[in-house]
Design a protein around this motif. Structure first.
Motif, PDB file in Angstrom:
ATOM      1  N   ARG A  11     -12.561  -0.882  12.264  1.00  0.00           N
ATOM      2  CA  ARG A  11     -13.282   0.050  13.130  1.00  0.00           C
ATOM      3  C   ARG A  11     -14.751   0.136  12.736  1.00  0.00           C
ATOM      4  O   ARG A  11     -15.115   0.003  11.560  1.00  0.00           O
ATOM      5  CB  ARG A  11     -12.634   1.433  13.067  1.00  0.00           C
ATOM      6  N   SER A  12     -15.592   0.409  13.736  1.00  0.00           N
ATOM      7  CA  SER A  12     -17.040   0.455  13.519  1.00  0.00           C
ATOM      8  C   SER A  12     -17.433   1.482  12.472  1.00  0.00           C
ATOM      9  O   SER A  12     -18.303   1.221  11.621  1.00  0.00           O
ATOM     10  CB  SER A  12     -17.753   0.769  14.835  1.00  0.00           C
ATOM     11  N   GLU A  13     -16.816   2.656  12.514  1.00  0.00           N
ATOM     12  CA  GLU A  13     -17.211   3.696  11.573  1.00  0.00           C
ATOM     13  C   GLU A  13     -16.865   3.332  10.135  1.00  0.00           C
ATOM     14  O   GLU A  13     -17.533   3.768   9.190  1.00  0.00           O
ATOM     15  CB  GLU A  13     -16.575   5.046  11.944  1.00  0.00           C
ATOM     16  N   HIS A  14     -15.854   2.507   9.974  1.00  0.00           N
ATOM     17  CA  HIS A  14     -15.490   2.091   8.623  1.00  0.00           C
ATOM     18  C   HIS A  14     -16.401   0.974   8.124  1.00  0.00           C
ATOM     19  O   HIS A  14     -16.719   0.915   6.934  1.00  0.00           O
ATOM     20  CB  HIS A  14     -14.029   1.669   8.586  1.00  0.00           C
ATOM     21  N   ALA A  16     -19.519   0.844   9.012  1.00  0.00           N
ATOM     22  CA  ALA A  16     -20.729   1.612   8.697  1.00  0.00           C
ATOM     23  C   ALA A  16     -20.600   2.304   7.345  1.00  0.00           C
ATOM     24  O   ALA A  16     -21.566   2.362   6.567  1.00  0.00           O
ATOM     25  CB  ALA A  16     -20.993   2.634   9.798  1.00  0.00           C
ATOM     26  N   ALA A  17     -19.405   2.829   7.047  1.00  0.00           N
ATOM     27  CA  ALA A  17     -19.195   3.491   5.764  1.00  0.00           C
ATOM     28  C   ALA A  17     -19.322   2.504   4.606  1.00  0.00           C
ATOM     29  O   ALA A  17     -19.935   2.805   3.572  1.00  0.00           O
ATOM     30  CB  ALA A  17     -17.825   4.161   5.737  1.00  0.00           C
ATOM     31  N   PRO A 199     -13.544   6.793   5.043  1.00  0.00           N
ATOM     32  CA  PRO A 199     -14.951   6.643   4.653  1.00  0.00           C
ATOM     33  C   PRO A 199     -15.289   7.269   3.306  1.00  0.00           C
ATOM     34  O   PRO A 199     -16.048   6.686   2.520  1.00  0.00           O
ATOM     35  CB  PRO A 199     -15.713   7.317   5.801  1.00  0.00           C
TER      36      PRO A 199
END
Length: 210
Positions: A11-14, A16-17, A199
């Motif tokens: 996933r994108s947020e992961h 980014a994290a 995250p």
């Protein structure tokens, strides 16, 4: 202080994290039986979110040429990770055919498993020293298992290597101290559930490793 590879991002947020925490390697899993599997289309989207200077790694298990070609046609990978029972000859063949650095995972449970690191070190660009999966395991890695890190004390290989297997924010500093690993790899150790990265756990792990 060690560099960190966060594997199995979906996933994108992961992504980014992991990038924000300071990871040096981002891993995408192309093994369909894994809860961390991503399609080439999704991986291509995620790979574009990885800034220059961070290596994008694709994990494959005993792949024929066709799936490698399919993924590489869509996903800009920097390193191919082979996590199956590929022979040294097959590792060399893939490296030559696809023109990318190859990382070979080697499962370790006892001293007898260390010899394979020498053999694969002659043909691979990187070695991943991981805990050997149980005989009945579906996944060759990402099982949250550790091995006796004391087996690596004082050992040297000609090929750069990274440590994996059962690592978490709570034990990675000790693992680095014992083994001298300069790169560590984590997947399940930064998850709240299989395949679900957390995250905050990512940030804690990178901080603990560095």
């Amino acid at each position: 202080m060690a560099q960190v590879k966060i594997c199995g991002l979906t996933r994108s947020e992961h992504v980014a994290a992991a990038v924000g925490a300071g990871a040096s390697f981002i891993g995408f899993v192309f093994f369909t039986k894994s809860p961390r599997y991503v399609t080439p289309e999704k991986a291509a989207e995620l790979a574009r979110e990885v800034p220059p200077g961070i290596a994008r790694v694709g994990l494959f298990v005993d792949p024929d040429d066709a799936p490698l070609e399919q993924v590489l046609a869509e996903v800009p990978l920097d390193i191919l990770q082979l996590h199956g029972r590929e022979s040294a000859d097959r590792v060399a063949e893939i490296r030559q055919r696809f023109g990318l650095p190859v990382m070979k995972a080697v499962g370790v449970a006892g001293p007898d498993d260390l010899e394979a690191l020498w053999d694969y070190g002659l043909v691979a660009d990187l070695l991943l020293v991981d805990a050997k999966a149980p005989k009945d395991a579906i996944l060759p890695g990402g099982n949250g298992l550790a091995f006796d890190w004391r087996l690596l004390v004082g050992r040297k290989w000609l090929t750069p290597w990274m440590l994996a297997g059962g690592l978490s924010a709570d034990n990675v500093a000790e693992a680095i101290r014992l083994t001298g690993a300069r790169i560590v790899d984590v997947s399940s150790g930064v998850e709240s559930a299989p395949g679900e990265k957390d995250p905050e756990m990512i940030r804690r792990f990178v901080s603990a490793a560095s």
